[in-house]
Motif scaffolding. Structure first.
Motif, PDB file in Angstrom:
ATOM      1  N   LYS A  70       3.289 -11.667  10.660  1.00  0.00           N
ATOM      2  CA  LYS A  70       1.910 -11.241  10.905  1.00  0.00           C
ATOM      3  C   LYS A  70       1.861  -9.698  10.846  1.00  0.00           C
ATOM      4  O   LYS A  70       0.983  -9.117  10.217  1.00  0.00           O
ATOM      5  CB  LYS A  70       1.464 -11.746  12.283  1.00  0.00           C
ATOM      6  N   ALA A  71       2.877  -9.095  11.476  1.00  0.00           N
ATOM      7  CA  ALA A  71       2.961  -7.627  11.478  1.00  0.00           C
ATOM      8  C   ALA A  71       3.225  -7.102  10.064  1.00  0.00           C
ATOM      9  O   ALA A  71       2.648  -6.090   9.649  1.00  0.00           O
ATOM     10  CB  ALA A  71       4.063  -7.174  12.426  1.00  0.00           C
ATOM     11  N   VAL A  72       4.088  -7.790   9.316  1.00  0.00           N
ATOM     12  CA  VAL A  72       4.411  -7.353   7.948  1.00  0.00           C
ATOM     13  C   VAL A  72       3.156  -7.449   7.077  1.00  0.00           C
ATOM     14  O   VAL A  72       2.880  -6.582   6.243  1.00  0.00           O
ATOM     15  CB  VAL A  72       5.572  -8.191   7.345  1.00  0.00           C
ATOM     16  N   LYS A  73       2.379  -8.496   7.294  1.00  0.00           N
ATOM     17  CA  LYS A  73       1.152  -8.684   6.520  1.00  0.00           C
ATOM     18  C   LYS A  73       0.170  -7.536   6.782  1.00  0.00           C
ATOM     19  O   LYS A  73      -0.385  -6.946   5.849  1.00  0.00           O
ATOM     20  CB  LYS A  73       0.519 -10.026   6.900  1.00  0.00           C
ATOM     21  N   GLU A  74       0.016  -7.194   8.045  1.00  0.00           N
ATOM     22  CA  GLU A  74      -0.876  -6.075   8.397  1.00  0.00           C
ATOM     23  C   GLU A  74      -0.361  -4.769   7.807  1.00  0.00           C
ATOM     24  O   GLU A  74      -1.119  -3.967   7.266  1.00  0.00           O
ATOM     25  CB  GLU A  74      -0.991  -5.959   9.929  1.00  0.00           C
ATOM     26  N   PHE A  75       0.956  -4.567   7.913  1.00  0.00           N
ATOM     27  CA  PHE A  75       1.625  -3.377   7.365  1.00  0.00           C
ATOM     28  C   PHE A  75       1.352  -3.282   5.857  1.00  0.00           C
ATOM     29  O   PHE A  75       0.998  -2.228   5.335  1.00  0.00           O
ATOM     30  CB  PHE A  75       3.125  -3.519   7.653  1.00  0.00           C
ATOM     31  N   ALA A  76       1.479  -4.422   5.170  1.00  0.00           N
ATOM     32  CA  ALA A  76       1.257  -4.458   3.714  1.00  0.00           C
ATOM     33  C   ALA A  76      -0.199  -4.171   3.387  1.00  0.00           C
ATOM     34  O   ALA A  76      -0.500  -3.435   2.438  1.00  0.00           O
ATOM     35  CB  ALA A  76       1.673  -5.809   3.155  1.00  0.00           C
ATOM     36  N   LEU A  77      -1.108  -4.732   4.169  1.00  0.00           N
ATOM     37  CA  LEU A  77      -2.533  -4.525   3.891  1.00  0.00           C
ATOM     38  C   LEU A  77      -2.943  -3.081   4.134  1.00  0.00           C
ATOM     39  O   LEU A  77      -3.894  -2.580   3.537  1.00  0.00           O
ATOM     40  CB  LEU A  77      -3.394  -5.480   4.740  1.00  0.00           C
ATOM     41  N   ARG A  78      -2.188  -2.376   4.993  1.00  0.00           N
ATOM     42  CA  ARG A  78      -2.453  -0.949   5.219  1.00  0.00           C
ATOM     43  C   ARG A  78      -1.788  -0.087   4.149  1.00  0.00           C
ATOM     44  O   ARG A  78      -1.859   1.141   4.196  1.00  0.00           O
ATOM     45  CB  ARG A  78      -1.910  -0.514   6.589  1.00  0.00           C
ATOM     46  N   GLY A  79      -1.054  -0.715   3.220  1.00  0.00           N
ATOM     47  CA  GLY A  79      -0.442   0.040   2.129  1.00  0.00           C
ATOM     48  C   GLY A  79       1.043   0.295   2.309  1.00  0.00           C
ATOM     49  O   GLY A  79       1.651   0.991   1.502  1.00  0.00           O
TER      50      GLY A  79
END
Lengths: 233, 82
Positions: A70-79
């Motif tokens: 979930k954290a990696v997904k958010e990290f990815a969506l932030r670039g």
């Protein structure tokens, strides 16, 4: 540049990735346990190879629901930069961070061999400093690396420049004989539309020292480093 | 209680390497009339639920979220009383 190597139960290339970052490219690196709920403080997240959750159900299918994802997904969506290698690639497609799916090799064998990769797009953080036209000699080790996308998605990937690596012969010819697993269009690696998330079946972390038979994997990590340094100017 | 009997198969458009291997093996055993084989998965999920409509909706959601990868797989299921 600080790297985080995610560790799922069943990951087994986490040590290789950690070693490459710490001892070869000499950057700070931590293991990030799959129960972690944050990846704050990292500049690049590596999802390593292995058999997360025993590959039960489908490769990567259960790992994608780990708290860390979930954290990696958010990290990815932030670039944030994310690279998924082998099982890490399978986790990224299951998580929907990359298009397509990975399933059983058409040859029905576990393939453990060197491959030669043709770089299809140099305008990504992972490839921008790679010498143009240079083939990368990087090993694969997988039984389920057969990349599938439907024709329409393939066309989209092509027009968006999301196809990053394709399997080629040593002479650079992309052909059926160079395809180790039956992947559509000889695809070995793809990225997301924003080009900050890369998934690839070959293992660049196993091709970072001459003693291992190739140092070509370093080109990908050098590119990541230079991209990150450039983004800080 | 209701039990979902779920069948998962690769989509027709997706090549099935396992099915092909089994097809060849049957052929080599002398079953010359085998036209086509596809290999899939069978799952049973038992729910503490008696409302068929609610169970149907839930199993569908489970299939979409975890049990199948809809990029490459199709699924069907039936609900039986247990």
């Amino acid at each position: 540049m600080k790297f985080g190597v995610v560790v799922f139960p069943g990951s087994n290339c986490d040590l290789d990735a950690y070693h490459l970052v710490k001892d070869v490219i000499k950057q700070p690196v931590d293991y990030v346990w799959h129960q972690e709920e944050s990846v704050t403080g990292y500049d690049c997240i590596i999802l390593p190879g292995g058999f997360s959750y025993g590959d039960y159900l489908r490769c990567g299918a259960i790992a994608r629901f780990s708290p860390v994802m979930k954290a990696v997904k958010e990290f990815a969506l932030r670039g944030g930069l994310v690279i998924g290698i082998c099982n890490g690639f399978q986790v990224l497609v299951e998580a929907g961070l990359l298009p397509g799916a990975l399933y059983r090799n058409t040859v029905l064998q576990f393939r453990c061999q060197f491959t030669h990769l043709k770089v299809e797009n140099y305008e990504t953080p992972f490839t921008e400093t790679i010498e143009r036209g240079r083939l990368l000699k990087i090993p694969i080790a997988h039984g389920e690396g057969n990349y599938y996308v439907d024709n329409e998605t393939l066309r989209q990937l092509e027009s968006n420049g999301q196809i990053i690596f394709r399997y080629a012969t040593e002479q650079g010819e992309v052909s059926d004989t160079a395809n180790p697993n039956g992947s559509v269009y000889n695809i070995a690696g793809v990225c997301n539309a924003n080009k900050n998330v890369l998934g690839m079946m070959p293992h660049p972390e196993r091709a970072g020292e001459a003693i291992l038979g190739s140092e070509d994997g370093l080109m990908i990590f050098d590119s990541i480093l230079k991209h990150w340094e450039g983004s800080r100017l | 209680m209701l039990k979902a009997q779920i069948k998962v198969l690769l989509k027709q458009s997706v090549l099935d390497p396992q099915g092909q291997a089994v097809e060849k093996a049957l052929g080599s055993l002398g079953y010359n009339n085998v036209e086509h084989v596809r290999v899939g998965k069978y799952l049973e999920v038992t729910l503490a639920e008696n409302n068929r409509e609610a169970a149907h909706k839930q199993v569908e959601e489970m299939c979409e979220r975890l049990l199948t990868n809809t990029v490459i797989e199709d699924y069907t299921f039936t609900l039986v009383e247990v």
